[in-house]
Scaffold this active site. Structure first.
Site, PDB file in Angstrom:
ATOM      1  N   ALA A   1       0.138   1.289   8.574  1.00  0.00           N
ATOM      2  CA  ALA A   1       1.229   2.002   7.842  1.00  0.00           C
ATOM      3  C   ALA A   1       2.444   1.121   8.137  1.00  0.00           C
ATOM      4  O   ALA A   1       3.302   0.926   7.125  1.00  0.00           O
ATOM      5  CB  ALA A   1       1.343   3.223   8.234  1.00  0.00           C
TER       6      ALA A   1
ATOM      7  N   TYR B   1      -1.593  10.822   3.204  1.00  0.00           N
ATOM      8  CA  TYR B   1      -1.219  11.967   3.964  1.00  0.00           C
ATOM      9  C   TYR B   1      -2.049  11.831   5.035  1.00  0.00           C
ATOM     10  O   TYR B   1      -1.364  12.249   6.163  1.00  0.00           O
ATOM     11  CB  TYR B   1      -1.073  12.954   3.306  1.00  0.00           C
ATOM     12  CG  TYR B   1      -0.600  14.345   4.079  1.00  0.00           C
ATOM     13  CD1 TYR B   1       0.661  14.395   4.469  1.00  0.00           C
ATOM     14  CD2 TYR B   1      -1.496  15.489   4.322  1.00  0.00           C
ATOM     15  CE1 TYR B   1       1.381  15.574   5.231  1.00  0.00           C
ATOM     16  CE2 TYR B   1      -0.782  16.271   5.448  1.00  0.00           C
ATOM     17  CZ  TYR B   1       0.364  16.306   5.885  1.00  0.00           C
ATOM     18  OH  TYR B   1       0.776  17.493   6.417  1.00  0.00           O
TER      19      TYR B   1
ATOM     20  N   SER C   1       2.950  -2.121   9.022  1.00  0.00           N
ATOM     21  CA  SER C   1       3.033  -3.504   8.301  1.00  0.00           C
ATOM     22  C   SER C   1       3.192  -3.451   6.891  1.00  0.00           C
ATOM     23  O   SER C   1       3.978  -3.952   6.355  1.00  0.00           O
ATOM     24  CB  SER C   1       1.419  -4.087   8.446  1.00  0.00           C
ATOM     25  OG  SER C   1       0.405  -3.302   7.681  1.00  0.00           O
ATOM     26  N   LYS C   2       2.634  -2.376   6.058  1.00  0.00           N
ATOM     27  CA  LYS C   2       2.960  -2.199   4.752  1.00  0.00           C
ATOM     28  C   LYS C   2       4.298  -1.759   4.590  1.00  0.00           C
ATOM     29  O   LYS C   2       5.079  -1.891   3.187  1.00  0.00           O
ATOM     30  CB  LYS C   2       1.832  -1.297   4.285  1.00  0.00           C
ATOM     31  CG  LYS C   2       0.313  -1.950   4.157  1.00  0.00           C
ATOM     32  CD  LYS C   2       0.367  -3.479   3.637  1.00  0.00           C
ATOM     33  CE  LYS C   2      -1.130  -3.912   3.683  1.00  0.00           C
ATOM     34  NZ  LYS C   2      -1.375  -5.149   2.784  1.00  0.00           N
TER      35      LYS C   2
ATOM     36  N   SER D   1       0.817  -1.186  -0.180  1.00  0.00           N
ATOM     37  CA  SER D   1       0.032  -0.183   0.122  1.00  0.00           C
ATOM     38  C   SER D   1       0.852   1.423  -0.054  1.00  0.00           C
ATOM     39  O   SER D   1       1.891   1.304   0.713  1.00  0.00           O
ATOM     40  CB  SER D   1      -0.889  -0.044   1.154  1.00  0.00           C
ATOM     41  OG  SER D   1      -1.586   1.267   1.285  1.00  0.00           O
TER      42      SER D   1
END
Length: 226
Positions: free
Chosen positions: A152, A144, A154-155, A128
């Site tokens: 966030a 943003y 993890s990606k 992502s």
């Protein structure tokens, strides 16, 4: 014939990836935690297999049903229950990492023996833009305003994991895809892309040949420069 395993394949981006790769001529194994929800994938012509990325026994049983494998699409992922700092604790981030990162490692490691037998082994990790620091810090980007820490993180880890797998498996094509802000249950159907648009990068990366890119991060417009 290309044989492909897709995790998290019962709905949304996973199911659309199933549809598009079957249309492209792949034999698709659709992995999902609850096969009772697999009627849509079956109707498309997929082989539905029970696969929970957080349970090694489930993964091993699923892999044992697949006679050969050319493409692995690690699509399964969760958003988690923490959306800021005040609701964040170790359990919240551990749960997301267990599915979105450790789950990818579990499935990939289990699938490696089959993939190594392929003439064109391909791995696509569905990441992502929310895991891409440059976009998290760019006003005007969809990413943003996102405050969630576990998703966030993890990606971001998944993007780094993809690069490291690519370095360790030079005979493979290993890449990460960014679906973009797509209207799915994940975001209350708030995204501005269709699921077809959201699977463009994943489908393209799942279809590359031995001379295709590896260790890269792509969205539907092409490669995203690190």
């Amino acid at each position: 014939m290309t044989t492909t395993l897709i995790t998290g394949a019962n709905r949304s981006l996973g199911l659309e990836t199933v549809r598009r790769l079957i249309d492209a001529g792949h034999t698709v194994y659709a992995g999902m935690r609850d096969t009772a929800g697999g009627d849509d994938a079956r109707a498309l012509g997929a082989h539905v297999v029970q696969l929970d990325v957080t349970e090694q026994d489930s993964i091993d049983r699923a892999i044992a049903t697949i006679p050969e494998l050319d493409v692995l699409v690690n699509n399964a992922g969760i958003l988690g229950t923490s959306f800021g700092v005040d609701d964040l604790d170790a359990a919240a981030i551990s749960a997301v990492l267990d599915t979105n990162v450790t789950g990818v490692v579990r499935v990939t490691q289990a699938a490696l023996p089959l993939l190594r037998e392929s003439a064109n082994p391909v791995i696509v990790n569905v990441a992502s833009g929310v895991g891409f620091p440059r976009w998290l810090t760019t006003p005007g980007r969809d990413e943003y305003p996102v405050p969630a820490v576990p998703y966030a993180a993890s990606k971001a880890a998944l993007i780094a994991l993809t690069v490291q797998y690519a370095k360790n498996l030079p005979g493979f094509r290993v890449n990460a895809s960014d679906p973009g802000y797509t209207a799915t249950e994940f975001n209350g159907f708030g995204g501005h892309q269709t699921v077809t648009e959201g699977t463009d990068a994943t489908v393209a990366l799942a279809s590359i040949g031995p001379d295709g890119p590896t260790g890269q991060f792509h969205d539907r417009d092409g490669v995203i420069a690190y």
